[in-house]
Design an enzyme around this catalytic site. Structure first.
Site, short mmCIF file in Angstrom:
data_model
loop_
_atom_site.label_atom_id
_atom_site.label_comp_id
_atom_site.label_asym_id
_atom_site.label_seq_id
_atom_site.Cartn_x
_atom_site.Cartn_y
_atom_site.Cartn_z
N ARG A 62 0.82 -1.21 0.00
CA ARG A 62 0.00 0.00 0.00
C ARG A 62 0.86 1.27 0.00
NH1 ARG A 62 -5.67 -1.09 3.26
NH2 ARG A 62 -6.13 -3.07 2.24
N LYS A 314 -15.03 -6.26 3.69
CA LYS A 314 -13.79 -7.02 3.54
C LYS A 314 -12.66 -6.42 4.36
CE LYS A 314 -10.89 -9.97 1.68
NZ LYS A 314 -10.94 -11.40 2.06
N GLU A 315 -12.61 -5.09 4.41
CA GLU A 315 -11.50 -4.42 5.08
C GLU A 315 -11.59 -4.50 6.60
OE1 GLU A 315 -8.79 -3.39 4.16
OE2 GLU A 315 -8.84 -2.68 2.10
N SER A 316 -12.76 -4.24 7.16
CA SER A 316 -12.82 -4.09 8.62
C SER A 316 -13.96 -4.84 9.30
CB SER A 316 -12.96 -2.61 8.98
OG SER A 316 -14.24 -2.13 8.56
#
Length: 462
Positions: A62, A314-316
């Site tokens: 990232r 999906k992320e958190s």
């Protein structure tokens, strides 16, 4: 003696003398610039480390420099008041050569300590003990002793793992079913993933690589050792005794420091996966408590709000307090530096609206890098970049083009090469600019989000 014979004799004597001199000459380090020991480094204000791309040493995620060895080197540089610069070598031999040529000041990598190596470098700093282990699924049937490997099929890559397993097989009198995996598109970490999925039963890896992968796959057992311990450490040139001394002293003090402990936990202990829950309320048509935010901001980039919700899920798992192993924070799991660059005020990383607003701005900026890709195909590239950083996606596109795939199509084309970016043959290719990457995560990331988005579209009204 005739003149011609005399000349021939002299020539023969000279030739033999030269040959004897070559036999007696010992290897010497090639000449390098004037010594850059600690005083010179402090004058320059910079420490140049040499390392290799790998999941345990150095990689870019990232847009951020990461890796266990990188973080330790950063801590060491800070203790000396120096800025850190990273140079990546091709392999261990290239690491040593670059050090001796003066291209870097310190090798920050688990360099095996050997008797021969002491003739060329001074080992110092971060010293670890490594060994090879069997990677298997945990449970009552997991192997506890090497003798239980007899009759078992073990998949390994050519090289040190295959050699050790072959030697162990001889020590046991035979019976281990050794399956050599020669495919360049399958690496050690791919084999570990196959063990986790139950596709194969056993493979071999160094214990640090096995431990790191166990944070991605909690069903793994990596306790069975099959080799002797191997000492490894950092290294400097022999003409840098003060730098070596500083590295040794730092290691003694740092081994129990909060910073070292945090780095150790980040890579080798903290789970890299989050538990997920189903839709908040199918009857009420709610995906999460933050649906209004997704609806408000998705319009700014022309997205279906349910796609943005799938990304957040999906992320958190819709947890605004979430902090990832890499340091990403909040509902949309942006790295703090990225969030602040998108205008998020410091200290607001866990604010749901600020997180969604910054994420949408970042998604919009990312989309501009893929204007040659039409919608809806472009979504796949944007999501992949959100997960990995745009550099790795550009590398995968370049590889796809080189190997005859469509660089503007994600599924079965570019996604294949994001997977292969964990393989040395591919991440060292001249078309790649961003090195090693654990592409399996991005591959699954895009598929999971798009698959869940399709489910949302079936069950939740726009």
């Amino acid at each position: 003696m005739r003149p011609n014979c005399h000349l021939l004799t002299i020539a023969l004597i000279l030739l033999l003398g030269t040959a004897w001199g070559c036999r007696e000459k010992k290897p010497q380090a090639p000449p390098h610039p004037a010594a850059r020991d600690l005083p010179q480094l402090k004058d320059s204000g910079r420490l140049v480390i040499l390392t290799l791309y790998s999941s345990t040493s150095y990689f870019i995620y990232r847009g951020q420099d990461m890796g266990f060895q990188y973080e330790l080197a950063q801590q060491f540089a800070e203790s000396l008041g120096l800025e850190l610069e990273v140079k990546v070598a091709k392999n261990v031999a290239d690491l040593e050569q670059k050090l001796l040529d003066g291209e870097g000041d310190l090798i920050a990598y688990n360099l095996p300590i050997t008797k021969e190596g002491r003739n060329w470098v001074t080992y110092c700093g971060n010293e670890v003990i490594t060994h090879q282990v069997i990677v298997q699924r945990s449970g009552r049937r997991s192997l506890k002793d090497v003798t239980e490997l007899v009759g078992k099929r073990v998949y390994v890559k050519p090289g040190k793992y295959y050699e050790r397993l072959t030697n162990l097989n001889q020590e046991l009198g035979g019976g281990i079913l050794i399956q050599k995996v020669a495919s360049d598109s399958i690496g050690t970490e791919d084999l570990i993933a196959q063990v986790s999925r139950g596709e194969i039963q056993y493979t071999v890896a160094d214990n640090d690589i096995a431990r790191l992968n166990a944070t991605y796959y909690p069903n793994l057992d990596t306790r069975l050792s099959i080799s002797f311990d191997q000492r490894s450490s950092w290294a400097v040139r022999p003409d840098c005794p003060l730098l070596a001394q500083a590295a040794d002293e730092w290691q003694k003090k740092n081994a129990t420091s909060p910073a070292y402990t945090a780095s150790m936990k980040r890579y080798f202990e903290t789970s890299k996966s989050l538990p997920h829950t189903p839709i908040l309320s199918l009857r009420e048509g709610k995906i999460s408590h933050y649906d209004d935010l997704f609806k408000k901001y998705a319009k700014e980039i022309g997205w279906d709000w349910r796609l943005l919700a799938s990304l957040a899920y999906k992320e958190s798992n819709f947890d605004t307090t979430a902090v990832s192993w890499a340091g990403a924070k909040g509902l949309m799991q942006l790295m703090p530096s990225t969030a602040h660059a998108m205008g998020m005020p410091p200290g607001k990383e866990h604010n749901a609206e600020e997180s969604v607003k910054a994420a949408v701005k970042y998604l919009g900026i990312t989309a501009k890098s893929f204007t040659r890709i039409p919608e809806p195909e472009r979504i796949n590239f944007i999501l992949a970049s959100y997960n990995s950083g745009i550099g790795h996606v550009l590398d995968a596109m370049a590889l796809a083009e080189k190997y005859g795939k469509d660089q503007y199509v994600w599924k079965d084309n570019v996604e294949k090469y994001i997977l292969l970016k964990s393989q040395e043959e591919y991440f060292t290719d001249s078309v790649c600019k961003f090195g090693y990457f654990r592409g399996a995560e991005t591959y699954a990331f895009v598929r999971d989000i798009m698959g869940r988005y399709e489910q949302y579209k079936e069950k939740i009204k726009p």
